[in-house]
Scaffold this active site. Structure first.
Site, PDB file in Angstrom:
ATOM      1  N   GLU A 187      -0.472  -9.671  -0.141  1.00 52.31           N
ATOM      2  CA  GLU A 187      -1.554  -8.972  -0.674  1.00 52.31           C
ATOM      3  C   GLU A 187      -2.886  -9.487  -0.289  1.00 52.31           C
ATOM      4  O   GLU A 187      -3.952  -9.276  -1.033  1.00 52.31           O
ATOM      5  CB  GLU A 187      -1.440  -9.041  -2.306  1.00 52.31           C
ATOM      6  N   LYS A 305       2.201   1.994 -11.651  1.00 48.55           N
ATOM      7  CA  LYS A 305       2.238   2.177 -10.329  1.00 48.55           C
ATOM      8  C   LYS A 305       2.720   3.426 -10.090  1.00 48.55           C
ATOM      9  O   LYS A 305       4.135   3.425 -10.354  1.00 48.55           O
ATOM     10  CB  LYS A 305       3.197   1.069  -9.899  1.00 48.55           C
TER      11      LYS A 305
END
Ligand code: 2PG
Ligand code: MG
Length: 379
Positions: A187, A305
């Site tokens: 990330e 999500k």
């Protein structure tokens, strides 16, 4: 609204894995929808099918969407469920479903001359909850170290403040860990090989006096071997987390326990009081699992999500239900993201309390979009 033409292509995600992108063409222009992927994916998420299979499926079902007039996104998403016919999109793939759902969401917005966040009717900016350090797998005690602002004047100011701390942290980690060479993880957060206490001590120093708070994503399912969490018994793990929260004033803890442990989540939520205890793998953006969590009082915060559930309409239903019960909401990226900023629009469009995005590298695409959206809203 109807697309004259729909096509699909393979593109790369941020882990350089292949993913799919659906493109729709109509008289107002072209729009694209692509899908991210998780690394520490929850076992209760909808099924994500391999890219080549998805492409074959798309060719078979595109007639049902191409050249067909749809009056709402719900209509598109219901048709996706109807065609699939399973609980978890195992026939057509949740990844294909979401790419189609996204492309229609963007189509509906463009058709009305609106940006996606405007089309969804959102006006409130989330607080950024940004991943600044961590690592994947059992070699790290905790997957992610995050920071977020206590109060927010503007999202741009919050983002710039977090970025400054992130840059500072790079230098600090270098000082304390001689093997650290400004390496980043999936990330684009600092991949540092220090233990949790050391990392938290350094982050605490870096945020001193800046009005920022530390959050954790334990991603406990990935650290759970059926008996222990990275060598700690359940009791030791519970105490370990409790002590970290107290000592470092941690305000957000995601997935502190494994994805089926609704009870220990509940105990922790009750005991931690002012801490946001968030369910990611526990809930997988699924209203049924949220119902169980509500019954057990397992969480006070939910992670959102879209690719865990497969359509925008299901995502909206989940956010609505969480808000109705007074839970905090966090719209989140995945470790394998796309180059698209749609999640920035969803965070504002659905008015979630937080946006859990990365801080550097390709991740700035989403943060920069939040800055632009804020400018548009504030005028
Ligand atoms: C998480 C995420 C994103 P993944 O655990 O919350 O930070 O990772 O996309 O791998 O599930
Ligand atoms: Mg998580």
């Amino acid at each position: 609204m109807k697309f004259e033409r729909l096509k699909i292509r393979k593109v790369l995600n941020t882990k350089s894995n292949l993913t799919i992108e659906v493109e729709g063409k109509f008289n107002k222009g072209r729009v694209r929808g692509s899908v991210p992927a998780g690394t520490s994916a929850g076992k209760h998420e909808v099924v994500s099918l391999p890219v080549d299979r998805v492409i074959r499926k798309f060719k078979l079902l595109k007639k049902k969407f191409e050249g067909v007039e749809f009056s709402s996104l719900e209509e598109v998403d219901s048709l996706l469920h109807e065609i699939d016919g399973t609980e978890n999109f195992s026939k057509i793939g949740g990844n294909l479903a979401l790419a189609i759902s996204y492309v229609f969401l963007k189509g509906f917005a463009l058709n009305e001359g609106l940006e996606v966040f405007e089309y969804l009717g959102g006006k409130k900016l989330p607080k950024p909850l940004c991943n600044v350090a961590g690592g994947w797998g059992k070699e790290s005690e905790i997957q992610e170290y995050l920071i977020y602002p206590k109060v927010q004047r503007s999202i741009a100011a919050s983002i710039f403040k977090i970025a400054e701390v992130y840059r500072q942290l790079g230098k600090m980690f270098k000082k304390y860990d001689k093997t650290f060479n400004m390496g980043k993880n999936y990330e684009s957060a600092w991949a540092v090989r220090l233990d949790a206490k050391k990392i938290l001590t350094i982050i605490s120093k870096a945020i001193e006096g800046k009005g920022l708070v530390i959050g954790l994503d334990v991603a406990a399912s990935d650290r759970w071997d059926g008996k222990t969490y990275v060598g700690r018994s359940e009791k030791e793990h519970y105490t370990f987390l409790k002590r970290l929260v107290k000592r470092f004033g941690i305000g957000y803890v995601e997935d502190p326990f494994h994805e089926d442990d609704f009870e220990t989540f509940a105990k922790f939520t009750k005991e931690m009081k002012r801490v946001m205890v968030c369910g990611d793998d526990l809930l997988v953006t699924n209203v049924k699992r949220l119902e169980t969590a509500l019954k057990n009082k397992s969480v006070n915060t939910v992670l959102v999500k879209p690719n865990q559930i497969g359509t925008v309409s299901d995502t909206i239903a989940f956010v609505k239900m969480a808000k109705k019960h007074g839970l905090k909401t966090v719209l989140s990226h995945r470790s394998g993201e796309t180059d698209d900023a749609i999640i920035a629009h969803l965070a504002v469009g659905l008015e979630t309390d937080y946006a859990k995005f990365g801080t550097s590298g390709e991740r700035v695409v989403k943060l920069n979009e939040l800055i632009r959206i804020e400018e548009k809203i504030k005028g």
